[in-house]
Design a protein around this motif. Sequence first.
Motif, PDB file in Angstrom:
ATOM      1  N   ARG A   1       0.876  -1.192   0.000  1.00  0.00           N
ATOM      2  CA  ARG A   1       0.000   0.000   0.000  1.00  0.00           C
ATOM      3  C   ARG A   1       0.902   1.229   0.000  1.00  0.00           C
ATOM      4  NH1 ARG A   1      -2.785  -3.550  -0.768  1.00  0.00           N
ATOM      5  NH2 ARG A   1      -4.118  -4.743   0.628  1.00  0.00           N
ATOM      6  N   SER A   2       1.145   1.776  -1.166  1.00  0.00           N
ATOM      7  CA  SER A   2       2.064   2.913  -1.241  1.00  0.00           C
ATOM      8  C   SER A   2       1.554   4.098  -0.420  1.00  0.00           C
ATOM      9  CB  SER A   2       2.306   3.317  -2.690  1.00  0.00           C
ATOM     10  OG  SER A   2       1.094   3.650  -3.308  1.00  0.00           O
ATOM     11  N   LEU A   3       0.225   4.211  -0.358  1.00  0.00           N
ATOM     12  CA  LEU A   3      -0.359   5.331   0.390  1.00  0.00           C
ATOM     13  C   LEU A   3       0.095   5.317   1.856  1.00  0.00           C
ATOM     14  CD1 LEU A   3      -2.371   7.701   0.126  1.00  0.00           C
ATOM     15  CD2 LEU A   3      -4.184   6.134   0.848  1.00  0.00           C
ATOM     16  N   GLU A   4       0.192   4.110   2.402  1.00  0.00           N
ATOM     17  CA  GLU A   4       0.637   4.010   3.801  1.00  0.00           C
ATOM     18  C   GLU A   4       2.066   4.504   3.957  1.00  0.00           C
ATOM     19  OE1 GLU A   4      -0.035  -0.034   5.049  1.00  0.00           O
ATOM     20  OE2 GLU A   4      -2.210   0.181   4.711  1.00  0.00           O
ATOM     21  N   TRP A   5       2.893   4.186   2.976  1.00  0.00           N
ATOM     22  CA  TRP A   5       4.288   4.638   3.055  1.00  0.00           C
ATOM     23  C   TRP A   5       4.353   6.163   2.974  1.00  0.00           C
ATOM     24  CZ3 TRP A   5       8.464   1.411   4.006  1.00  0.00           C
ATOM     25  CH2 TRP A   5       8.137   0.058   4.073  1.00  0.00           C
ATOM     26  N   TYR A   6       3.454   6.691   2.232  1.00  0.00           N
ATOM     27  CA  TYR A   6       3.373   8.150   2.117  1.00  0.00           C
ATOM     28  C   TYR A   6       2.915   8.754   3.442  1.00  0.00           C
ATOM     29  CZ  TYR A   6       1.344  12.645   0.519  1.00  0.00           C
ATOM     30  OH  TYR A   6       1.005  13.969   0.363  1.00  0.00           O
ATOM     31  N   HIS A   7       1.854   8.189   3.992  1.00  0.00           N
ATOM     32  CA  HIS A   7       1.326   8.739   5.251  1.00  0.00           C
ATOM     33  C   HIS A   7       2.290   8.559   6.412  1.00  0.00           C
ATOM     34  CE1 HIS A   7      -2.363  10.258   3.888  1.00  0.00           C
ATOM     35  NE2 HIS A   7      -2.899   9.099   3.539  1.00  0.00           N
ATOM     36  N   ASN A   8       2.987   7.439   6.435  1.00  0.00           N
ATOM     37  CA  ASN A   8       3.809   7.126   7.606  1.00  0.00           C
ATOM     38  C   ASN A   8       5.206   7.729   7.576  1.00  0.00           C
ATOM     39  OD1 ASN A   8       1.667   5.678   8.482  1.00  0.00           O
ATOM     40  ND2 ASN A   8       2.437   3.701   7.746  1.00  0.00           N
ATOM     41  N   ASP A   9       5.577   8.297   6.463  1.00  0.00           N
ATOM     42  CA  ASP A   9       6.961   8.783   6.370  1.00  0.00           C
ATOM     43  C   ASP A   9       6.954  10.267   5.983  1.00  0.00           C
ATOM     44  OD1 ASP A   9       9.534   9.448   5.615  1.00  0.00           O
ATOM     45  OD2 ASP A   9       9.968   7.468   4.788  1.00  0.00           O
ATOM     46  N   PRO A  10       7.240  11.141   6.956  1.00  0.00           N
ATOM     47  CA  PRO A  10       7.173  12.585   6.672  1.00  0.00           C
ATOM     48  C   PRO A  10       8.169  13.026   5.596  1.00  0.00           C
ATOM     49  CG  PRO A  10       7.904  12.144   8.944  1.00  0.00           C
ATOM     50  CD  PRO A  10       7.573  10.827   8.344  1.00  0.00           C
ATOM     51  N   VAL A  11       9.285  12.307   5.479  1.00  0.00           N
ATOM     52  CA  VAL A  11      10.266  12.683   4.447  1.00  0.00           C
ATOM     53  C   VAL A  11       9.661  12.442   3.069  1.00  0.00           C
ATOM     54  CG1 VAL A  11      12.574  12.213   3.529  1.00  0.00           C
ATOM     55  CG2 VAL A  11      12.170  12.124   6.000  1.00  0.00           C
ATOM     56  N   ILE A  12       9.081  11.280   2.919  1.00  0.00           N
ATOM     57  CA  ILE A  12       8.444  10.962   1.628  1.00  0.00           C
ATOM     58  C   ILE A  12       7.331  11.966   1.344  1.00  0.00           C
ATOM     59  CG2 ILE A  12       6.934   9.274   0.464  1.00  0.00           C
ATOM     60  CD1 ILE A  12       8.653   7.063   1.539  1.00  0.00           C
ATOM     61  N   GLN A  13       6.571  12.263   2.389  1.00  0.00           N
ATOM     62  CA  GLN A  13       5.461  13.212   2.213  1.00  0.00           C
ATOM     63  C   GLN A  13       5.956  14.564   1.692  1.00  0.00           C
ATOM     64  OE1 GLN A  13       2.722  14.238   5.521  1.00  0.00           O
ATOM     65  NE2 GLN A  13       2.598  12.004   5.664  1.00  0.00           N
ATOM     66  N   ARG A  14       6.997  15.060   2.342  1.00  0.00           N
ATOM     67  CA  ARG A  14       7.521  16.370   1.955  1.00  0.00           C
ATOM     68  C   ARG A  14       7.980  16.347   0.492  1.00  0.00           C
ATOM     69  NH1 ARG A  14       8.129  20.452   0.286  1.00  0.00           N
ATOM     70  NH2 ARG A  14       9.593  22.132   0.720  1.00  0.00           N
ATOM     71  N   ILE A  15       8.641  15.239   0.127  1.00  0.00           N
ATOM     72  CA  ILE A  15       9.185  15.162  -1.241  1.00  0.00           C
ATOM     73  C   ILE A  15       8.051  15.045  -2.256  1.00  0.00           C
ATOM     74  CG2 ILE A  15      10.585  13.761  -2.813  1.00  0.00           C
ATOM     75  CD1 ILE A  15      12.231  12.986  -0.263  1.00  0.00           C
ATOM     76  N   LEU A  16       7.121  14.161  -1.993  1.00  0.00           N
ATOM     77  CA  LEU A  16       6.038  13.979  -2.979  1.00  0.00           C
ATOM     78  C   LEU A  16       5.186  15.240  -3.114  1.00  0.00           C
ATOM     79  CD1 LEU A  16       4.678  10.354  -2.952  1.00  0.00           C
ATOM     80  CD2 LEU A  16       6.726  11.333  -3.942  1.00  0.00           C
ATOM     81  N   ASN A  17       4.979  15.919  -1.982  1.00  0.00           N
ATOM     82  CA  ASN A  17       4.180  17.149  -2.063  1.00  0.00           C
ATOM     83  C   ASN A  17       4.861  18.188  -2.957  1.00  0.00           C
ATOM     84  OD1 ASN A  17       2.392  15.903  -0.438  1.00  0.00           O
ATOM     85  ND2 ASN A  17       2.907  17.046   1.436  1.00  0.00           N
ATOM     86  N   ALA A  18       6.178  18.125  -2.985  1.00  0.00           N
ATOM     87  CA  ALA A  18       6.917  19.101  -3.797  1.00  0.00           C
ATOM     88  C   ALA A  18       6.548  18.993  -5.280  1.00  0.00           C
ATOM     89  CB  ALA A  18       8.421  18.883  -3.623  1.00  0.00           C
TER      90      ALA A  18
END
Length: 806
Positions: A691-708
């Motif tokens: 579930r890629s979404l979970e990796w996105y939600h659970n990892d603030p680093v990934i979140q910051r990068i993807l939001n960029a």
Amino acid sequence: MDKIEFKQTFIERLAELYAMEVSDATPIELYQTLGSIVSTTYTKQWSKSWQDYRDTKQKQVYYFSIEFLPGKMLKSNLLNMGWLEIVEEALSELGIKLDDLIEIEPDMALGNGGLGRLASCFMDSIASQSLPGNGNGIRYRYGLFKQRFVDGHQVELPDEWLPKGNIWEVRKDSKAVDVHFGGSVHLEEHHGRLKPVYHGGYTVRAVPYDTGMVGYKNGTVNTMRLWDVAIPAEEEEHYRSIEDRRMVEELTSVLYPDDSNEAGRKLRLSQEYFFVSAGVQSILRYYKNLHLPLEQISRYIAIHINDTHPAMCIAEFMRLLVDQENLKWEKAWRLTLQVMSYTNHTIMAEALEKWSIEMMQDVCPRIYQIIEEIDRRFVEEMSTFHNQGLIQRTRIIQDGQIHMAHLAILGSHSTNGVAKIHSDLLKNVILNDFYVLYPSRFNNKTNGIAQRRWSQLANPAMTKVLNQTIGDSWHRTPTDLHLLMNFTEDDEVLEQLAAAKLENKKRLAAYIKEHKGIEVSPEAIFDVQIKRLHAYKRQLMNLMHILKLYFELKNDPKRDIHPRVFIFGAKAAPSYHYAKAIIKAINETANLINHDPDIQDKIKVVFLENYNVSLAEKIIPAAEVSEQISLATKEASGTSNMKLMLNGALTIATLDGANIEIREAVGEENIVTFGLTEKEVYRYYQEQNYRSLEWYHNDPVIQRILNAFIDGTIPNIVNEGKQIFDSLIQYHDEFFVLRDFADYCRAQEIINQLYQDSRRWNQISLINIANAGIFSADNTVERYAEDIWQIRPNPSSQLGGAAQHD
Ligand code: 9GP
């Protein structure tokens, strides 16, 4: 030829060709003159080689490939003839720089990437091993498109390489053959046998252009035969309209017509049949001129099918044996199996070609009938097999489609993959049904590279150090590079190699400045990812790591990282929009970072345009980190990994393709690996619980990068950023980028740490060079020759005094 003789010949040839003296000639005239001397010299050996093969009736292999990527040939011909140094010196005494002439030669780019480059590396090695082998392909008028960036977008320009003249090819009208397309065919009884009767359709002429493939100092010159199309004079009246003529010309016009529409796909299938039919017909004509019994053809001829594109060789060979030579089907089939062999180069479904029945009936109706008959007989022969489900799955024709990989496997005696893991996956997963039926047909042949081109030609600075340290036996016996392992503790050698690397980095830095206007420090780590742009190769993950570093430096400009230049070279297929979105995102990120004063040049991002063989020759010698980060199981082998290793780069790698064999060769301490393993990837597939979404939600680093990608941080990528974001979240991140990201960052941090210790780094680099010898294509083709093709080195080339030594 010595230097004085060469100078004399050069002056005379220039006068003969242009009635000029050196001081009046332009670089093009000088280039043509040199090319003319080189080709007329090897022409004598060329005719001797093929006459030898013919007179002694040696078994020959014909390597059918829809792509060949030889790059420039002048320098490699000079090297292989043993002339490079003499010519360089002689020209310089005449006031001419060899490198200026080399620049003039067009880069022959009749291929996309690894597949075509491998075919050309094999051509070099087959000749260098004195093996009787020939290439067979298409002489495209336009090579792979020229890539330009406009506002960060990839723009494709036609690659018109022929108007500049191709001094290496020889047109052979006397060897032309006719190829028939279209119409319809019905079978009629004739003396108790069914014979095809053709109605309508059209015939084109295939005209070969032959290019000499010069072996390394052994007097062997083989042939790469590329087919062009012409309208036969006697058929002129059938081609009155411009439309008809254009249709014919298109056959050899471009590599990879746009396959997103029906017309493009039909053209592609026609191209395949064109070069297959022309090649197989000319082989049979040659064989018949030997006056040997047709029943013995497999003792003299091997045909290799490089990926599925030439798989119709099987049906065309059957057509000629049965329809033209009147052989019984069973006998023809036995011979076909003995003659044909096939290499699979990918497990990606999109590249395992399938054609609709209607299209094949339209393009080559007789070939369709033959494939149908092969399929029918297969089902009949297997009717008592206990697992009929398996038989249905392995049929060539299924659901209205013709599966070319199935044809290639069922109609040949050998199917190989191109690295151990890839071949195992073929056997155990992807082609397991076929493996159950024909286990002995499956084998592995790990890819190899043209070692001499990627060291002696591309990296003279490193070559000099190697020659001084271990002698030059490695030129002919690449595994002798291993002698370098005696110098892992020798500071002088380590420093000399480091100095050579620095020299190459300075040269690349100058190139980057000239072509991109970006200033990069040669003291920075040069980190390189060069390969086709494809989602599975995960250039996106590299970009995400760059963004991570960027945000960290923005937060803390004092953060201690060794400066790094991230260098990309990649083309995206023209209709592959997602890959183009990634190019745009990399270019915009480069713009953002390279101009941000907060970053203080700690990271730079450089995307070099128009990646091709010549550009690879500039980048690879300067590389220190080799990015081989595909999702495990997806990269069949890779070959840039081998070239970069040979040039002393440290590999950051997933356990995929030939990376695994590189790790075995250098030892775990001299490569940095990360990411999911093959087993883990398959477990995810089975359990369907990624579930890629979970990796996105659970990892603030990934979140910051993807939001960029979607919040304007990276400017000018509104659509592309959304497409990339959606691919990872909404479309579930097919290639597990988010899953592998943290581990990738960990691996990158190890690299950063390792680089702090320059002695240790230089040792790693040396160990990589020392262990690269096993990846020489010389070794690879030897194994093909022994295990698959059953061909032997030409004895007269080896013993007859033609062989020269280093
Ligand atoms: O993607 C593979 C690459 O991994 C391999 O090194 C190369 C040569 O074997 O072939 C590539 N495959 C294709 O280009 C298309 O099948």
